[in-house]
Design a protein around this motif. Sequence first.
Motif, PDB file in Angstrom:
ATOM      1  N   ASN A  66      55.243  39.015  39.337  1.00  0.00           N
ATOM      2  CA  ASN A  66      53.810  38.789  39.156  1.00  0.00           C
ATOM      3  C   ASN A  66      53.075  38.978  40.478  1.00  0.00           C
ATOM      4  OD1 ASN A  66      51.288  37.970  38.266  1.00  0.00           O
ATOM      5  ND2 ASN A  66      51.745  35.789  38.483  1.00  0.00           N
ATOM      6  N   ILE A  67      52.080  39.852  40.498  1.00  0.00           N
ATOM      7  CA  ILE A  67      51.250  40.069  41.690  1.00  0.00           C
ATOM      8  C   ILE A  67      49.783  39.977  41.288  1.00  0.00           C
ATOM      9  CG2 ILE A  67      50.449  41.796  43.351  1.00  0.00           C
ATOM     10  CD1 ILE A  67      53.263  42.727  43.706  1.00  0.00           C
ATOM     11  N   GLU A  68      49.037  39.123  41.999  1.00  0.00           N
ATOM     12  CA  GLU A  68      47.593  38.979  41.781  1.00  0.00           C
ATOM     13  C   GLU A  68      46.873  39.261  43.095  1.00  0.00           C
ATOM     14  OE1 GLU A  68      46.451  35.331  39.969  1.00  0.00           O
ATOM     15  OE2 GLU A  68      48.108  35.345  38.529  1.00  0.00           O
ATOM     16  N   LEU A  69      45.987  40.243  43.078  1.00  0.00           N
ATOM     17  CA  LEU A  69      45.278  40.656  44.282  1.00  0.00           C
ATOM     18  C   LEU A  69      43.774  40.567  44.036  1.00  0.00           C
ATOM     19  CD1 LEU A  69      47.434  43.843  44.992  1.00  0.00           C
ATOM     20  CD2 LEU A  69      47.619  41.633  46.144  1.00  0.00           C
ATOM     21  N   LYS A  70      43.069  39.851  44.908  1.00  0.00           N
ATOM     22  CA  LYS A  70      41.628  39.697  44.761  1.00  0.00           C
ATOM     23  C   LYS A  70      40.957  39.826  46.119  1.00  0.00           C
ATOM     24  CE  LYS A  70      38.072  36.738  42.725  1.00  0.00           C
ATOM     25  NZ  LYS A  70      37.798  35.496  41.957  1.00  0.00           N
ATOM     26  N   GLU A  71      40.036  40.772  46.218  1.00  0.00           N
ATOM     27  CA  GLU A  71      39.320  40.989  47.476  1.00  0.00           C
ATOM     28  C   GLU A  71      38.404  39.814  47.769  1.00  0.00           C
ATOM     29  OE1 GLU A  71      36.324  44.285  49.525  1.00  0.00           O
ATOM     30  OE2 GLU A  71      37.280  44.696  47.590  1.00  0.00           O
ATOM     31  N   GLY A  72      38.342  39.441  49.033  1.00  0.00           N
ATOM     32  CA  GLY A  72      37.537  38.301  49.436  1.00  0.00           C
ATOM     33  C   GLY A  72      36.206  38.709  50.031  1.00  0.00           C
ATOM     34  N   LYS A  73      35.893  38.166  51.182  1.00  0.00           N
ATOM     35  CA  LYS A  73      34.612  38.407  51.834  1.00  0.00           C
ATOM     36  C   LYS A  73      34.511  39.849  52.329  1.00  0.00           C
ATOM     37  CE  LYS A  73      34.531  33.616  53.455  1.00  0.00           C
ATOM     38  NZ  LYS A  73      34.513  32.730  54.642  1.00  0.00           N
ATOM     39  N   PRO A  74      33.282  40.406  52.376  1.00  0.00           N
ATOM     40  CA  PRO A  74      33.096  41.795  52.820  1.00  0.00           C
ATOM     41  C   PRO A  74      33.665  42.054  54.210  1.00  0.00           C
ATOM     42  CG  PRO A  74      31.083  40.975  51.793  1.00  0.00           C
ATOM     43  CD  PRO A  74      32.004  39.796  51.901  1.00  0.00           C
ATOM     44  N   GLU A  76      36.227  40.889  55.436  1.00  0.00           N
ATOM     45  CA  GLU A  76      37.694  40.905  55.394  1.00  0.00           C
ATOM     46  C   GLU A  76      38.229  42.084  54.596  1.00  0.00           C
ATOM     47  OE1 GLU A  76      38.610  37.148  53.691  1.00  0.00           O
ATOM     48  OE2 GLU A  76      38.064  35.995  55.487  1.00  0.00           O
ATOM     49  N   ARG A  77      37.355  43.037  54.274  1.00  0.00           N
ATOM     50  CA  ARG A  77      37.746  44.136  53.385  1.00  0.00           C
ATOM     51  C   ARG A  77      38.874  44.989  53.963  1.00  0.00           C
ATOM     52  NH1 ARG A  77      36.588  47.353  49.212  1.00  0.00           N
ATOM     53  NH2 ARG A  77      36.702  49.601  49.468  1.00  0.00           N
ATOM     54  N   GLN A  78      38.734  45.405  55.213  1.00  0.00           N
ATOM     55  CA  GLN A  78      39.758  46.271  55.797  1.00  0.00           C
ATOM     56  C   GLN A  78      41.116  45.573  55.843  1.00  0.00           C
ATOM     57  OE1 GLN A  78      39.617  49.510  56.422  1.00  0.00           O
ATOM     58  NE2 GLN A  78      37.541  49.374  55.540  1.00  0.00           N
ATOM     59  N   GLN A  79      41.089  44.300  56.137  1.00  0.00           N
ATOM     60  CA  GLN A  79      42.337  43.529  56.162  1.00  0.00           C
ATOM     61  C   GLN A  79      42.972  43.515  54.770  1.00  0.00           C
ATOM     62  OE1 GLN A  79      41.756  39.523  57.519  1.00  0.00           O
ATOM     63  NE2 GLN A  79      43.874  38.916  57.150  1.00  0.00           N
ATOM     64  N   PHE A  80      42.133  43.344  53.739  1.00  0.00           N
ATOM     65  CA  PHE A  80      42.644  43.343  52.366  1.00  0.00           C
ATOM     66  C   PHE A  80      43.227  44.702  52.002  1.00  0.00           C
ATOM     67  CE2 PHE A  80      41.741  44.400  47.898  1.00  0.00           C
ATOM     68  CZ  PHE A  80      42.508  43.428  47.247  1.00  0.00           C
ATOM     69  N   CYS A 103      38.750  44.227  42.951  1.00  0.00           N
ATOM     70  CA  CYS A 103      38.296  44.734  44.254  1.00  0.00           C
ATOM     71  C   CYS A 103      37.097  45.659  44.094  1.00  0.00           C
ATOM     72  CB  CYS A 103      39.422  45.457  44.983  1.00  0.00           C
ATOM     73  SG  CYS A 103      39.779  47.102  44.352  1.00  0.00           S
ATOM     74  N   ASN A 104      36.412  45.867  45.213  1.00  0.00           N
ATOM     75  CA  ASN A 104      35.305  46.802  45.308  1.00  0.00           C
ATOM     76  C   ASN A 104      35.875  48.152  45.726  1.00  0.00           C
ATOM     77  OD1 ASN A 104      32.853  48.049  45.638  1.00  0.00           O
ATOM     78  ND2 ASN A 104      32.419  47.106  47.609  1.00  0.00           N
ATOM     79  N   LEU A 127      48.237  43.342  32.254  1.00  0.00           N
ATOM     80  CA  LEU A 127      47.516  44.104  33.268  1.00  0.00           C
ATOM     81  C   LEU A 127      46.045  43.720  33.248  1.00  0.00           C
ATOM     82  CD1 LEU A 127      47.517  46.407  35.375  1.00  0.00           C
ATOM     83  CD2 LEU A 127      47.141  48.014  33.491  1.00  0.00           C
ATOM     84  N   CYS A 128      45.533  43.303  34.406  1.00  0.00           N
ATOM     85  CA  CYS A 128      44.130  42.899  34.523  1.00  0.00           C
ATOM     86  C   CYS A 128      43.499  43.638  35.703  1.00  0.00           C
ATOM     87  CB  CYS A 128      44.021  41.383  34.724  1.00  0.00           C
ATOM     88  SG  CYS A 128      42.325  40.788  34.926  1.00  0.00           S
ATOM     89  N   LEU A 129      42.498  44.475  35.427  1.00  0.00           N
ATOM     90  CA  LEU A 129      41.847  45.267  36.461  1.00  0.00           C
ATOM     91  C   LEU A 129      40.347  45.028  36.419  1.00  0.00           C
ATOM     92  CD1 LEU A 129      43.731  48.655  35.850  1.00  0.00           C
ATOM     93  CD2 LEU A 129      44.259  46.925  37.579  1.00  0.00           C
ATOM     94  N   CYS A 130      39.794  44.546  37.538  1.00  0.00           N
ATOM     95  CA  CYS A 130      38.352  44.347  37.673  1.00  0.00           C
ATOM     96  C   CYS A 130      37.907  45.177  38.878  1.00  0.00           C
ATOM     97  CB  CYS A 130      38.023  42.871  37.867  1.00  0.00           C
ATOM     98  SG  CYS A 130      36.255  42.543  38.019  1.00  0.00           S
ATOM     99  N   LEU A 131      37.325  46.343  38.615  1.00  0.00           N
ATOM    100  CA  LEU A 131      37.008  47.304  39.662  1.00  0.00           C
ATOM    101  C   LEU A 131      35.513  47.600  39.631  1.00  0.00           C
ATOM    102  CD1 LEU A 131      39.976  49.669  38.731  1.00  0.00           C
ATOM    103  CD2 LEU A 131      39.972  47.910  40.509  1.00  0.00           C
ATOM    104  N   TYR A 132      34.850  47.362  40.740  1.00  0.00           N
ATOM    105  CA  TYR A 132      33.402  47.555  40.783  1.00  0.00           C
ATOM    106  C   TYR A 132      33.027  48.422  41.981  1.00  0.00           C
ATOM    107  CZ  TYR A 132      34.096  43.427  43.769  1.00  0.00           C
ATOM    108  OH  TYR A 132      34.558  42.541  44.708  1.00  0.00           O
ATOM    109  N   GLY A 133      31.785  48.855  42.014  1.00  0.00           N
ATOM    110  CA  GLY A 133      31.327  49.727  43.097  1.00  0.00           C
ATOM    111  C   GLY A 133      32.026  51.073  43.077  1.00  0.00           C
ATOM    112  N   ILE A 134      32.235  51.645  41.884  1.00  0.00           N
ATOM    113  CA  ILE A 134      32.982  52.900  41.756  1.00  0.00           C
ATOM    114  C   ILE A 134      32.033  54.080  41.957  1.00  0.00           C
ATOM    115  CG2 ILE A 134      34.405  54.302  40.223  1.00  0.00           C
ATOM    116  CD1 ILE A 134      35.220  51.718  38.807  1.00  0.00           C
ATOM    117  N   GLU A 135      32.347  54.937  42.920  1.00  0.00           N
ATOM    118  CA  GLU A 135      31.517  56.109  43.204  1.00  0.00           C
ATOM    119  C   GLU A 135      32.179  57.390  42.724  1.00  0.00           C
ATOM    120  OE1 GLU A 135      30.380  56.241  47.284  1.00  0.00           O
ATOM    121  OE2 GLU A 135      29.482  54.239  47.282  1.00  0.00           O
ATOM    122  N   GLU A 136      33.507  57.393  42.642  1.00  0.00           N
ATOM    123  CA  GLU A 136      34.253  58.552  42.165  1.00  0.00           C
ATOM    124  C   GLU A 136      35.148  58.113  41.013  1.00  0.00           C
ATOM    125  OE1 GLU A 136      36.410  60.471  45.313  1.00  0.00           O
ATOM    126  OE2 GLU A 136      34.953  59.800  46.814  1.00  0.00           O
TER     127      GLU A 136
END
Length: 474
Positions: A66-74, A76-80, A103-104, A127-136
């Motif tokens: 089981n792996i759960e990944l959630k982006e945090g503060k803006p 900290e984005r590069q670190q994520f 993630c964004n 499978l759970c995917l929450c993807l926002y800010g999609i440009e491509e």
Amino acid sequence: MVLEKKRKKQCKGRGKGEGNVESSFSICDLPDAILQLIISSLPTKEAIQTSILSKRWEHLWRDISNIELKEGKPEERQQFMHFVTRLLVACNCSSLVKFSLTCNVDKDASRVNEWLCGFINPRIQELCLCLYGIEEPLVFPDQLFTCATLTNFELDMQHVFNLPSSVHFRCLRILTLSNIIFPDSSSAQQLFSGCPALEDLYLINCNLKNVQAVCIYSPLLRQIHIREDKDGMMDEDHDEIGGCKVLIVGTNLKSFTYHGDCMNEYFLYCSTLVIDASIEVLPPEYYWVREVTWQISSGNFTFRLLKMLPNVEKLSMSETSIMTLSRTSLLGQLPLFGKLAELDFDSFSSIELSYKALLMLLRNSPCLQVLRFQGGVSQPKDDANCIFDPLPVCFSRTLKMIEIGGISEEEELFAIKILLQAASVLDKLRIQCYWHSFDRDDRRVGLKRSKEFCKQILKYPKSSMNCEIEFEYY
């Protein structure tokens, strides 16, 4: 992190007395497979941190399921982003059965595509995917759409959902789609036809502007929840995003929920098994936009849904639904709801007792037992002539409970007075009282005024001698 438990155990010999044997147990004594299950239940970062415990634990986390990944503060984005990329290389993705990513995407579509292709394996189950800010456009691995083990799939992305030529989710039971844009009718039909084991379907603000018609059918489908709010759908081209005809074949459907502003047309076929339904029509963004044409159109929409739910046992409606239903000329054709036992109205607005649709619903529900006005009920004194003429059958035979969520005005007291006089077999009237409805600034004053209202209600004549009036103060 070594957990030890020591205990002394008395062992009885056969005719040779008793002896004390000291034994110990450590979590490290468990086999790797059990330890990996334990590690998999931890948050992903904590699971990785177990690698520092000992030499044996150094690589155990790599096979977590089981792996759960959630982006945090803006900031900290590069670190994520670096963390996820390193994780993809280090862990054994073939062991995954649950994967969640929030993630964004932004300008990193190629990297996110790499993650999707790496983490999603043919053995994935949830499978759970929450993807926002999609440009491509994002590219999902083809193996996802023919996965034989996937049982729960959640996808939230405000973008076109491109599908391959073959879609077959053999074991998919729960499907949740939020904010996606279907590219065309063929793709939408291909997706819903490829879910033969589907039981629960959630469509949240999905954009069907490119779809003319689609049929949703699964012999096991038992629950469908639809939410569509035009204000919640951002369409860059500002095109009309409704108008699709959706046929739902529900040979095993038990629960149907619609919450929206009537953007698309829905038809329920073989829906006689539906016993739990909710119809909540949303009002326009601005209250004064409630023009007559909109009211009639929304009322016709509500009528069509109700006519397809003749055997419903529990029905929930919004104030807007019942108000617009009162405007339709089709109201007289409303079916008999012979099994309806509970009728609820939402907590957002008070219901006028003299709404034509409400009176028709009550008259067409001869077995109604519970009536709930969660947002309150009101009735102007100058508009009370012949409200219950004729009296609904349920008021004299089956209606045992009425619940009212809040009182604050004389019109609400008058409605309660009418209900008490009409319900001759009522066992309980429960009324919720909120002090801030009487005085927003002073709790003491608000409580005092609410109790004065309650004392007034207790003096009203009751048609049912067994009726108990109960007040709940908040």
